[in-house]
Enzyme design. Structure first.
Site, short mmCIF file in Angstrom:
data_model
loop_
_atom_site.label_atom_id
_atom_site.label_comp_id
_atom_site.label_asym_id
_atom_site.label_seq_id
_atom_site.Cartn_x
_atom_site.Cartn_y
_atom_site.Cartn_z
CG HIS A 185 79.11 -4.31 15.64
ND1 HIS A 185 79.62 -4.90 16.77
CD2 HIS A 185 78.24 -5.21 15.11
CE1 HIS A 185 79.10 -6.10 16.92
NE2 HIS A 185 78.26 -6.32 15.93
CD GLU B 130 84.10 -9.23 2.47
OE1 GLU B 130 85.29 -9.39 2.83
OE2 GLU B 130 83.77 -8.89 1.33
CB SER C 223 83.81 -12.23 17.32
OG SER C 223 82.74 -12.92 17.94
#
Ligand code: PAF
Length: 307
Positions: A37, A150, A187
């Site tokens: 992020h 992506e 993630s």
């Protein structure tokens, strides 16, 4: 940094920025911010005069209540990240602000076709949830550049299609996947891996590497490229494959043959213990195919990834 929980306040703040002639950047997130992020935020801050980050764990895109409940939440830490990264506005709405008639919702934004394969097949309704919330965020934010990773490649393709089909005043900016040193794509779900599962998780990246190697060797049968990926995952006892695929990067369909030059993307999804992870990479740019090339050439995964 302004933190707002209601849509009208976000709208006001971004309208003011545009009136001052400032480009607005929007980074939609579900919080639990990590280095992936941060790379989106940093890119947005470097390209836009006023950056807004939305933090909203969107219940519409979760298939099961348990997964939604287990999704990590860390608003205080997220605000610290945003404040330290030059973010001007954080939008952290409650569920009623986003869906006034919650738990009922009457309007759904859906991108047909693209949203029902791969992730969409494994998680029915997931992409309708994503496009509904992203359309709402875009509608609140107005004209902006919006930054997506992506890592969620299918999401990126679908959001782009939605923006094009609906002529939304949004420029979608794709940012490369950020990885740990051993190749695991960052993630928010990675924090749920046990130490053994964490050691096993880079198998997704290795599977993508095997698919890329097959392509570089000149393999033009999608089934054989997929088989190379599948066998890597099968060798990892803690992994359970959901799907592996080689797809046309534009429409996510599997081409009948890879002999015709086409931009391809390799996709993989697997459960590592209880945690479902996804990864993808750009197919290597190898035209014409290197017939007779050496196996296991150590070609970096993905043609342009990481540049
Ligand atoms: O990628 C995500 O974090 C989410 O799917 C998004 C785009 C913020 C929508 O909830």
């Amino acid at each position: 940094m302004e933190v707002c929980t209601d849509a009208a306040a976000l709208q006001r703040s971004l309208d003011d920025a545009r009136r001052r002639g400032t480009t607005v950047g929007l980074v939609p997130t579900m919080g639990a911010l990590h280095a992936g992020h941060r790379s989106l935020i940093d890119r947005a801050v470097s390209e836009c005069g006023h950056v807004a980050v939305s933090i909203f764990v969107n219940p519409l895109q979760f298939g099961s209540f348990e997964d939604l409940e287990r999704y990590p939440r860390s608003l205080d830490a997220d605000l610290t990240v945003c404040a330290g990264s030059g973010v001007a506005t954080v939008f952290a709405p409650g569920v009623e602000e986003m869906y006034p008639s919650w738990p009922r919702t009457s309007t759904t934004v859906s991108v047909a076709g693209l949203g029902t394969r791969w992730e969409g097949a494994s998680r029915p309704g997931h992409f309708d949830g994503v496009t509904t919330v992203v359309a709402k965020l875009f509608s609140i934010a107005g004209a902006c550049r919006a930054y997506f990773g992506e890592k969620d490649f299918q999401q990126l393709v679908i959001v782009r299609r939605m923006v094009a089909d609906m002529t939304m005043p949004v420029e979608v900016v794709a940012c490369p996947t950020v990885r740990d040193a051993d190749g695991l794509a960052l993630s928010s779900r990675n924090v749920r891996l046990s130490p053994d599962e964490r050691r096993a998780a880079p198998v997704l990246r290795r599977a993508l590497g095997a698919g890329c190697d097959a392509l570089v060797r000149g393999e033009d049968r999608p089934g054989h490229v997929v088989a190379a990926m599948v066998s890597v995952v099968a060798d990892e006892p803690l992994a359970r494959l959901d799907y592996a695929a080689v797809v046309d990067a534009a429409d996510l369909t599997t081409p009948p043959s890879l002999s015709i030059p086409v931009a391809v993307r390799l996709l993989v999804a697997a459960r590592i213990g209880p945690v479902r992870l996804i990864d993808n990479c750009e197919g290597p740019v190898t035209e014409p195919v290197l017939a007779g090339g050496a196996a296991g050439t150590g070609v970096p995964v993905g043609g342009r990834e990481g540049r």
